[in-house]
Design a protein around this motif. Structure first.
Motif, short mmCIF file in Angstrom:
data_model
loop_
_atom_site.label_atom_id
_atom_site.label_comp_id
_atom_site.label_asym_id
_atom_site.label_seq_id
_atom_site.Cartn_x
_atom_site.Cartn_y
_atom_site.Cartn_z
N ALA A 158 0.82 -1.21 0.00
CA ALA A 158 0.00 0.00 0.00
C ALA A 158 0.85 1.25 0.00
O ALA A 158 0.50 2.25 -0.60
CB ALA A 158 -0.92 0.00 1.22
N VAL A 159 1.99 1.16 0.67
CA VAL A 159 2.87 2.31 0.76
C VAL A 159 3.31 2.77 -0.62
O VAL A 159 3.43 3.95 -0.91
CB VAL A 159 4.09 1.94 1.64
N THR A 160 3.51 1.81 -1.52
CA THR A 160 3.99 2.16 -2.83
C THR A 160 2.94 2.91 -3.63
O THR A 160 3.25 3.56 -4.62
CB THR A 160 4.44 0.92 -3.61
N GLY A 161 1.67 2.85 -3.21
CA GLY A 161 0.64 3.62 -3.89
C GLY A 161 0.68 5.09 -3.49
O GLY A 161 0.17 5.95 -4.19
N VAL A 162 1.29 5.37 -2.35
CA VAL A 162 1.34 6.73 -1.84
C VAL A 162 2.69 7.38 -2.15
O VAL A 162 2.78 8.57 -2.38
CB VAL A 162 1.10 6.73 -0.31
N ALA A 163 3.74 6.55 -2.18
CA ALA A 163 5.09 7.08 -2.30
C ALA A 163 5.53 7.16 -3.76
O ALA A 163 5.15 6.35 -4.58
CB ALA A 163 6.05 6.20 -1.52
N ASP A 164 6.36 8.17 -4.04
CA ASP A 164 7.03 8.25 -5.34
C ASP A 164 8.18 7.26 -5.39
O ASP A 164 8.45 6.66 -6.43
CB ASP A 164 7.59 9.66 -5.55
N VAL A 165 8.87 7.16 -4.27
CA VAL A 165 10.05 6.29 -4.18
C VAL A 165 9.97 5.52 -2.86
O VAL A 165 9.63 6.10 -1.83
CB VAL A 165 11.35 7.13 -4.22
N THR A 166 10.24 4.23 -2.91
CA THR A 166 10.20 3.41 -1.69
C THR A 166 11.60 2.89 -1.37
O THR A 166 12.25 2.26 -2.20
CB THR A 166 9.23 2.23 -1.88
N VAL A 167 12.05 3.20 -0.16
CA VAL A 167 13.37 2.76 0.31
C VAL A 167 13.14 1.72 1.40
O VAL A 167 12.45 1.98 2.38
CB VAL A 167 14.17 3.94 0.89
N ALA A 168 13.70 0.53 1.21
CA ALA A 168 13.55 -0.53 2.21
C ALA A 168 14.84 -0.68 3.00
O ALA A 168 15.92 -0.68 2.43
CB ALA A 168 13.19 -1.83 1.52
N LEU A 242 13.69 10.39 -8.09
CA LEU A 242 12.54 11.30 -8.18
C LEU A 242 12.54 12.03 -9.52
O LEU A 242 11.48 12.26 -10.11
CB LEU A 242 12.58 12.32 -7.03
N ALA A 243 13.74 12.38 -9.99
CA ALA A 243 13.81 13.09 -11.27
C ALA A 243 13.43 12.15 -12.41
O ALA A 243 12.83 12.59 -13.41
CB ALA A 243 15.22 13.63 -11.47
N ALA A 244 13.76 10.87 -12.26
CA ALA A 244 13.54 9.93 -13.36
C ALA A 244 12.11 9.40 -13.41
O ALA A 244 11.59 9.06 -14.46
CB ALA A 244 14.51 8.76 -13.24
N LYS A 245 11.48 9.30 -12.22
CA LYS A 245 10.15 8.70 -12.18
C LYS A 245 9.07 9.76 -12.30
O LYS A 245 9.14 10.78 -11.62
CB LYS A 245 9.94 7.96 -10.84
N PRO A 246 8.06 9.50 -13.09
CA PRO A 246 6.94 10.44 -13.10
C PRO A 246 6.17 10.34 -11.78
O PRO A 246 6.11 9.27 -11.19
CB PRO A 246 6.08 9.95 -14.27
N ALA A 247 5.63 11.45 -11.35
CA ALA A 247 4.84 11.44 -10.12
C ALA A 247 3.56 10.65 -10.35
O ALA A 247 2.99 10.71 -11.43
CB ALA A 247 4.52 12.87 -9.70
#
Ligand code: GTP
Ligand code: MG
Length: 401
Positions: A158-168, A242-247
């Motif tokens: 679910a977190v990945t639906g809210v976050a632009d980038v996920t760090v584990a 963040l620069a590479a991924k679309p929001a």
């Protein structure tokens, strides 16, 4: 719902929008303690395009808060307005670490807003309150929002639906954690951090991670959150991602304007005297399987959900058997077994109820209650819905588009 035309909602949002830390803190407290109207207002407000969300997730005690603090400061140094929200596991812990965290890290020192919030258990995903708090931070002008959550089993996607980038995060020296992590969040992480790299075993843990994963595995970085080593690298890697991924599309504006727009049939409820006997019949008739069963004492019923298969997203059949005198037992006495209600899933049940009330619908529940599986539900009177009892159910997370 009967109060005035929303001053109580817009006023706190004004303060939030002005970037006042105290207004932000108050609004977060209100949302955290269940203020559904404020939550809806926050969710309905347009997402500021410059705001990006970075999730930090990993097992308890791995160093998420410490790293959020270190990374946040780094990003603040680079001119970003940083907000951090740490979602505490809902199980109360002893030893004082949690309270210590809250006291040590809460507040705004002028460079960074840090706040921890409790999230209730059993939602099977990110609590809607958390999403609203992230949105409040964005509305307050924070353009880098760090979201700390404990990754422990299901809700983590679910977190990945809210976050632009996920760090584990993994702890140095934790080979077991690598094994455990393989099946979970690490599948969806954009970056893996082996934290506590000041301790022995960090290289080994990183090597284990690389060895367990395919070549497209998320890159792994060694970091010591307490000593600060590797934090600059992490900040760079996050910024590059963040620069590479679309929001993600967070506009939601259309749906927010009309909370009844994106509804979806969830189930049809049938009143029966004996759920199990009835289920046998549906099984042999249509081959439906039991998906779940819930005793809902609040409503005095046993609810059996049936569907084509557990992973199907087709609408369900709910067999409702009374376990105590109440509306369903009275329904059976008066009319016998048969169609009892239909249920639509809505993305924001508070907003949906408000919209229905505004359209003159007669609500059985003006505020949602906990129904089967602990989900928020509310009923609309058949008099307003063509003779059919209508149930609304809060969707677990916003429907994807
Ligand atoms: N040696 C060392 N200790 C660390 C490091 N990062 C965090 N710690 C310590 O580990 C403990 C837990 O750190 P937290 O940042 O609270 O961990 P957390 O993952 O946020 O914990 P929860 O929120 O309780 O799940 C604290 O005592 C930190 O000082 C690190 O890089 N090296
Ligand atoms: Mg923490």
């Amino acid at each position: 719902m009967r109060s005035g035309p929303g001053e109580s909602v817009s006023a706190p949002l004004d303060g939030v929008r002005a970037g006042e830390p105290r207004a932000l803190a108050r609004a977060i407290t209100a949302v955290e303690s269940g203020d559904g109207r404020l939550r809806s207002a926050a969710m309905a407000a347009p997402w500021p395009a410059s705001a990006r969300v970075v999730a930090l997730t990993g097992p308890p005690g791995v160093g998420k808060s410490t790293l959020a603090n270190a990374l946040g400061r780094r990003l603040a140094d680079a001119g970003r307005a940083v907000g951090v929200v740490a979602v505490d596991p809902s199980s109360p812990r002893t030893g004082g670490a949690l309270l210590g965290d809250r006291a040590r890290l809460a507040g705004d020192d002028g460079r960074m807003f840090f706040r921890s919030m409790a999230a209730r258990a059993g939602t099977g995903g990110l609590a809607p309150e958390v999403e609203a708090v992230v949105r409040l931070l964005a509305l307050s002008g924070r353009d880098r929002i760090l979201l700390e959550t404990v990754g422990a089993g299901q809700g983590e996607h679910a977190v990945t639906g809210v976050a632009d980038v996920t760090v584990a995060l993994l702890a140095a020296g934790s080979g077991d954690a690598v094994q455990a992590a393989k099946a979970g969040l690490f599948e969806v992480a954009d970056l893996v951090v082996v934290n506590q790299a000041d301790r022995p075993g960090a290289e080994t843990t990183a090597a284990l991670w690389r060895a367990t994963r395919a070549s497209d595995a998320a890159p792994v970085l060694l970091v010591s959150a307490t000593e600060g080593t590797g934090v600059a690298n992490l900040a760079e890697a996050v910024t590059a991602l963040l620069a590479a991924k679309p929001a993600p599309d967070r506009s939601g504006a259309e749906d927010a304007a009309d909370p009844l727009r994106a509804i979806r049939l969830h189930h049809v409820g049938v009143a029966v005297p004996d759920g199990d006997a009835s289920m046998d019949r549906w099984r042999s008739l249509l081959g439906l399987e039991e998906i779940s069963r819930h005793r809902v004492d609040e409503f005095g019923v046993l609810a059996l959900f049936l569907g084509p298969s557990a992973d199907s997203d087709a609408g369900l059949l709910e067999l409702v058997q009374p376990t105590a005198p109440g509306p369903v037992s009275r329904f059976l006495e008066r009319r016998g077994p048969g169609l009892h209600h239909i249920c639509f899933e809505v993305r924001d049940i508070h907003a949906a109820l408000a919209a229905l009330a505004a359209r003159g619908a007669r609500l059985v529940d003006e505020t949602p209650r906990r129904g089967a599986g602990g989900h928020l539900v509310a009923f609309v009177h058949p008099a307003s819905a063509g003779g059919v009892l209508l149930e609304l159910k809060q969707a677990e997370r916003p429907p994807r588009r």
